[in-house]
Design a protein around this motif. Structure first.
Motif, short mmCIF file in Angstrom:
data_model
loop_
_atom_site.label_atom_id
_atom_site.label_comp_id
_atom_site.label_asym_id
_atom_site.label_seq_id
_atom_site.Cartn_x
_atom_site.Cartn_y
_atom_site.Cartn_z
N UNK A 1 0.87 -1.17 0.00
CA UNK A 1 0.00 0.00 0.00
C UNK A 1 0.91 1.22 0.00
N UNK A 2 0.72 2.19 -0.91
CA UNK A 2 1.64 3.33 -0.97
C UNK A 2 1.51 4.31 0.18
N UNK A 3 0.41 4.30 0.91
CA UNK A 3 0.16 5.34 1.91
C UNK A 3 1.19 5.38 3.04
N UNK A 4 1.62 4.25 3.62
CA UNK A 4 2.64 4.36 4.68
C UNK A 4 3.95 4.98 4.20
N UNK A 5 4.40 4.61 3.01
CA UNK A 5 5.65 5.17 2.49
C UNK A 5 5.46 6.66 2.16
N UNK A 6 4.30 7.03 1.65
CA UNK A 6 4.02 8.45 1.41
C UNK A 6 4.00 9.22 2.73
N UNK B 1 12.34 4.15 -0.71
CA UNK B 1 12.13 3.55 0.61
C UNK B 1 13.51 3.43 1.27
N UNK B 2 13.89 4.41 2.11
CA UNK B 2 15.24 4.40 2.68
C UNK B 2 15.47 3.23 3.65
N UNK B 3 14.44 2.72 4.27
CA UNK B 3 14.61 1.59 5.20
C UNK B 3 15.01 0.32 4.45
N UNK C 1 -2.63 2.71 -6.20
CA UNK C 1 -3.28 1.63 -5.46
C UNK C 1 -2.28 0.70 -4.79
N UNK C 2 -1.13 0.53 -5.41
CA UNK C 2 -0.15 -0.42 -4.89
C UNK C 2 1.25 0.00 -5.31
N UNK C 3 2.22 -0.48 -4.54
CA UNK C 3 3.63 -0.25 -4.84
C UNK C 3 4.30 -1.59 -5.09
N UNK C 4 5.22 -1.59 -6.01
CA UNK C 4 6.06 -2.77 -6.24
C UNK C 4 7.50 -2.30 -6.38
N UNK C 5 8.43 -3.16 -6.03
CA UNK C 5 9.85 -2.81 -6.11
C UNK C 5 10.23 -2.55 -7.56
#
Length: 183
Positions: free
Chosen positions: A86-91, A140-142, A152-156
Motif C-alpha cells: 500500500x503506498x500510503x505508509x511510504x508516502x 524507501x530508505x529503510x 493503489x499499490x507499490x512494487x519494487x
C-alpha cells in the motif's frame, strides 16, 4: 543546465548503489555535486562514454555512462500481484521526513539554528519522490529501494538488495543492482 527533462520524466536508469560523480560538461575538470545511490535518472544523450542525464527536478549533468544501471523499459503494470505494498505508509514517511527537513530549513533561515545543528538535524533524512500523473516512484530508505506505484499499490522497481517473495504475473522484472553496479 540545459536539456533537463520536462513534465514527462521517465527514469531510464538508476545511479549505482555507491552513488557516482557528475560533471557540468563532459570534461573531468568541471565537477559538480555527486549523485545519490539508486537515484532514478533519464538518459538524455551520449558522447562516447559520457552520458547526459536528467533528474526529476529538472537538473541535468554528465556522468560516466558505463556506470548507469538500466531499469525495465516499462514499470510494473497496474494489475500487479495481490498483496503488493500500500503506498500510503511510504508516502506518510516521506511527508514526515520532508516536514522535518522544512522545519530545519525554516529555523536555519530564521537564524535560530546554526549550520552545524542543521547538519545534525538533517543527517540521515532521505526522500525520493517522482510523480508523473498517476505514476509515482518512491524511495524507501529503510529497504534501500525505489518503489513504483499507480496510486493503489507499490512494487519494487530498483534495489540493491535481494528481492524476496513472488513478484507474480504482470510485474516487470525488478532490477537487482549489485554493489559493483552490474545487474
Amino acid at each position: 543546465m540545459s536539456g533537463a527533462p520536462g513534465p514527462g520524466f521517465r527514469p531510464t536508469h538508476v545511479v549505482p548503489p555507491r552513488g557516482m560523480p557528475a560533471w557540468e560538461a563532459p570534461d573531468p575538470a568541471r565537477p559538480t555535486v555527486p549523485l545519490d545511490p539508486l537515484l532514478p535518472v533519464q538518459l538524455l544523450g551520449r558522447r562516447g562514454d559520457w552520458a547526459h542525464i536528467g533528474c526529476a527536478n529538472g537538473w541535468a549533468a554528465w556522468v560516466d555512462g558505463r556506470g548507469l544501471v538500466a531499469v525495465p523499459e516499462d514499470p510494473p503494470v497496474a494489475d500487479g500481484p495481490p498483496g503488493a505494498a500500500d503506498p500510503r505508509p511510504l508516502l506518510a514517511r516521506a511527508a514526515e521526513a520532508l516536514a522535518a527537513y522544512r522545519s530545519a530549513v525554516d529555523e536555519l533561515a530564521a537564524g535560530s539554528l546554526a549550520g552545524e545543528d542543521f547538519a545534525d538535524r538533517t543527517r540521515g533524512l532521505r526522500i525520493g519522490i517522482v510523480v508523473d500523473g498517476e505514476a509515482v516512484w518512491l524511495y524507501d530508505p529503510e529497504e534501500s529501494r525505489w518503489m513504483y506505484g499507480d496510486g493503489r499499490r507499490l512494487t519494487t522497481y530498483a534495489t540493491d538488495r535481494a528481492v524476496t517473495g513472488d513478484t507474480g504475473p504482470g510485474h516487470a522484472p525488478t532490477r537487482l543492482v549489485t554493489p559493483d553496479g552490474e545487474p
